[in-house]
Write a protein that holds these residues in place. Structure first.
Motif, PDB file in Angstrom:
ATOM      1  N   TYR A  68       0.838  -1.196   0.000  1.00 23.15           N
ATOM      2  CA  TYR A  68       0.000   0.000   0.000  1.00 23.15           C
ATOM      3  C   TYR A  68       0.874   1.247   0.000  1.00 23.15           C
ATOM      4  O   TYR A  68       1.965   1.257   0.574  1.00 23.15           O
ATOM      5  CB  TYR A  68      -0.913   0.012   1.232  1.00 23.15           C
ATOM      6  CG  TYR A  68      -2.054  -0.964   1.154  1.00 23.15           C
ATOM      7  CD1 TYR A  68      -3.284  -0.570   0.680  1.00 23.15           C
ATOM      8  CD2 TYR A  68      -1.894  -2.284   1.564  1.00 23.15           C
ATOM      9  CE1 TYR A  68      -4.344  -1.462   0.611  1.00 23.15           C
ATOM     10  CE2 TYR A  68      -2.938  -3.189   1.499  1.00 23.15           C
ATOM     11  CZ  TYR A  68      -4.156  -2.765   1.024  1.00 23.15           C
ATOM     12  OH  TYR A  68      -5.189  -3.648   0.946  1.00 23.15           O
ATOM     13  N   SER A  70       0.704   5.640   0.626  1.00 23.18           N
ATOM     14  CA  SER A  70      -0.130   6.653   1.273  1.00 23.18           C
ATOM     15  C   SER A  70      -0.532   7.699   0.244  1.00 23.18           C
ATOM     16  O   SER A  70       0.277   8.158  -0.556  1.00 23.18           O
ATOM     17  CB  SER A  70       0.604   7.299   2.445  1.00 23.18           C
ATOM     18  OG  SER A  70       1.702   8.027   1.986  1.00 23.18           O
ATOM     19  N   CYS A  71      -1.792   8.055   0.270  1.00 22.64           N
ATOM     20  CA  CYS A  71      -2.317   9.081  -0.626  1.00 22.64           C
ATOM     21  C   CYS A  71      -2.099  10.450   0.008  1.00 22.64           C
ATOM     22  O   CYS A  71      -2.001  10.579   1.225  1.00 22.64           O
ATOM     23  CB  CYS A  71      -3.801   8.847  -0.875  1.00 22.64           C
ATOM     24  SG  CYS A  71      -4.179   7.239  -1.590  1.00 22.64           S
ATOM     25  N   HIS A  72      -2.071  11.466  -0.825  1.00 18.95           N
ATOM     26  CA  HIS A  72      -1.812  12.812  -0.312  1.00 18.95           C
ATOM     27  C   HIS A  72      -3.067  13.495   0.223  1.00 18.95           C
ATOM     28  O   HIS A  72      -2.980  14.369   1.074  1.00 18.95           O
ATOM     29  CB  HIS A  72      -1.168  13.673  -1.405  1.00 18.95           C
ATOM     30  CG  HIS A  72       0.188  13.187  -1.782  1.00 18.95           C
ATOM     31  ND1 HIS A  72       1.270  13.284  -0.948  1.00 18.95           N
ATOM     32  CD2 HIS A  72       0.627  12.554  -2.890  1.00 18.95           C
ATOM     33  CE1 HIS A  72       2.337  12.753  -1.526  1.00 18.95           C
ATOM     34  NE2 HIS A  72       1.971  12.300  -2.720  1.00 18.95           N
ATOM     35  N   GLU A  73      -4.232  13.111  -0.264  1.00 15.49           N
ATOM     36  CA  GLU A  73      -5.454  13.744   0.221  1.00 15.49           C
ATOM     37  C   GLU A  73      -5.992  13.000   1.439  1.00 15.49           C
ATOM     38  O   GLU A  73      -5.664  11.851   1.676  1.00 15.49           O
ATOM     39  CB  GLU A  73      -6.519  13.813  -0.877  1.00 15.49           C
ATOM     40  CG  GLU A  73      -7.075  12.471  -1.289  1.00 15.49           C
ATOM     41  CD  GLU A  73      -6.387  11.876  -2.499  1.00 15.49           C
ATOM     42  OE1 GLU A  73      -6.772  10.778  -2.878  1.00 15.49           O
ATOM     43  OE2 GLU A  73      -5.470  12.475  -3.048  1.00 15.49           O
ATOM     44  N   LYS A  85      -4.974   8.202   4.126  1.00 12.63           N
ATOM     45  CA  LYS A  85      -5.615   7.260   3.221  1.00 12.63           C
ATOM     46  C   LYS A  85      -4.539   6.423   2.548  1.00 12.63           C
ATOM     47  O   LYS A  85      -3.519   6.951   2.102  1.00 12.63           O
ATOM     48  CB  LYS A  85      -6.430   8.030   2.184  1.00 12.63           C
ATOM     49  CG  LYS A  85      -7.259   7.192   1.265  1.00 12.63           C
ATOM     50  CD  LYS A  85      -8.077   8.110   0.362  1.00 12.63           C
ATOM     51  CE  LYS A  85      -8.949   7.317  -0.564  1.00 12.63           C
ATOM     52  NZ  LYS A  85      -9.735   8.202  -1.424  1.00 12.63           N
ATOM     53  N   TYR A  86      -4.751   5.114   2.474  1.00 15.82           N
ATOM     54  CA  TYR A  86      -3.818   4.205   1.825  1.00 15.82           C
ATOM     55  C   TYR A  86      -4.532   3.485   0.686  1.00 15.82           C
ATOM     56  O   TYR A  86      -5.711   3.158   0.795  1.00 15.82           O
ATOM     57  CB  TYR A  86      -3.282   3.176   2.820  1.00 15.82           C
ATOM     58  CG  TYR A  86      -2.356   3.772   3.842  1.00 15.82           C
ATOM     59  CD1 TYR A  86      -1.008   3.885   3.591  1.00 15.82           C
ATOM     60  CD2 TYR A  86      -2.853   4.249   5.055  1.00 15.82           C
ATOM     61  CE1 TYR A  86      -0.155   4.437   4.522  1.00 15.82           C
ATOM     62  CE2 TYR A  86      -1.999   4.816   5.981  1.00 15.82           C
ATOM     63  CZ  TYR A  86      -0.661   4.910   5.719  1.00 15.82           C
ATOM     64  OH  TYR A  86       0.188   5.464   6.630  1.00 15.82           O
ATOM     65  N   ALA A  87      -3.802   3.266  -0.405  1.00 12.99           N
ATOM     66  CA  ALA A  87      -4.347   2.550  -1.561  1.00 12.99           C
ATOM     67  C   ALA A  87      -3.226   1.714  -2.181  1.00 12.99           C
ATOM     68  O   ALA A  87      -2.042   1.948  -1.929  1.00 12.99           O
ATOM     69  CB  ALA A  87      -4.919   3.516  -2.578  1.00 12.99           C
ATOM     70  N   ILE A  90      -1.721   4.601  -7.218  1.00 10.33           N
ATOM     71  CA  ILE A  90      -2.020   6.042  -7.228  1.00 10.33           C
ATOM     72  C   ILE A  90      -3.400   6.288  -7.832  1.00 10.33           C
ATOM     73  O   ILE A  90      -4.102   7.202  -7.401  1.00 10.33           O
ATOM     74  CB  ILE A  90      -0.932   6.795  -8.032  1.00 10.33           C
ATOM     75  CG1 ILE A  90       0.426   6.615  -7.387  1.00 10.33           C
ATOM     76  CG2 ILE A  90      -1.277   8.245  -8.206  1.00 10.33           C
ATOM     77  CD1 ILE A  90       0.772   7.606  -6.326  1.00 10.33           C
ATOM     78  N   CYS A  93      -6.208   6.276  -5.373  1.00 10.47           N
ATOM     79  CA  CYS A  93      -6.232   7.305  -4.333  1.00 10.47           C
ATOM     80  C   CYS A  93      -7.380   8.280  -4.529  1.00 10.47           C
ATOM     81  O   CYS A  93      -7.953   8.781  -3.568  1.00 10.47           O
ATOM     82  CB  CYS A  93      -4.901   8.073  -4.324  1.00 10.47           C
ATOM     83  SG  CYS A  93      -3.576   7.206  -3.495  1.00 10.47           S
TER      84      CYS A  93
END
Length: 95
Positions: A68, A70-73, A85-87, A90, A93
């Motif tokens: 996973y 980490s997303c920036h938003e 938030k993890y995905a 990209i 995300c």
């Protein structure tokens, strides 16, 4: 943080115990009885803080180990800086 929330009632038993001892006995007796318990209270606070840190860091490392990112938003419904938030990719995300 859920581990920290579980530890809060345990930690608050010490001030509640102090209150009831002071209510039943006079102030000096309550202080003498609580002086024996205060080192346990300090150790319990430190232990719960360290446990929360280790579990949160361990959870993040497990997510990263599984691939996973980490997303920036922030996730919807959360204030910025309060959740991450993890995905898997990209592209996910934004969803």
């Amino acid at each position: 943080m859920s581990i920290g929330l579980v530890c809060i009632p345990i930690i608050f038993t010490f001030p509640i115990c102090w209150f009831f001892l002071e209510f039943i006995y006079e102030r000096n007796v309550a202080i003498e009885k609580m002086e024996k318990l205060m080192p346990y209270f300090k150790y319990l606070c430190i232990f719960s803080f360290v446990l929360v840190i280790f579990i949160s860091l361990g959870y993040i490392s497990i997510l990263e180990h599984k691939g996973y990112i980490s997303c920036h938003e922030s996730p919807s419904g959360w204030m910025p800086g309060t959740a991450k938030k993890y995905a898997i990719s990209i592209q996910l995300c934004g969803k």
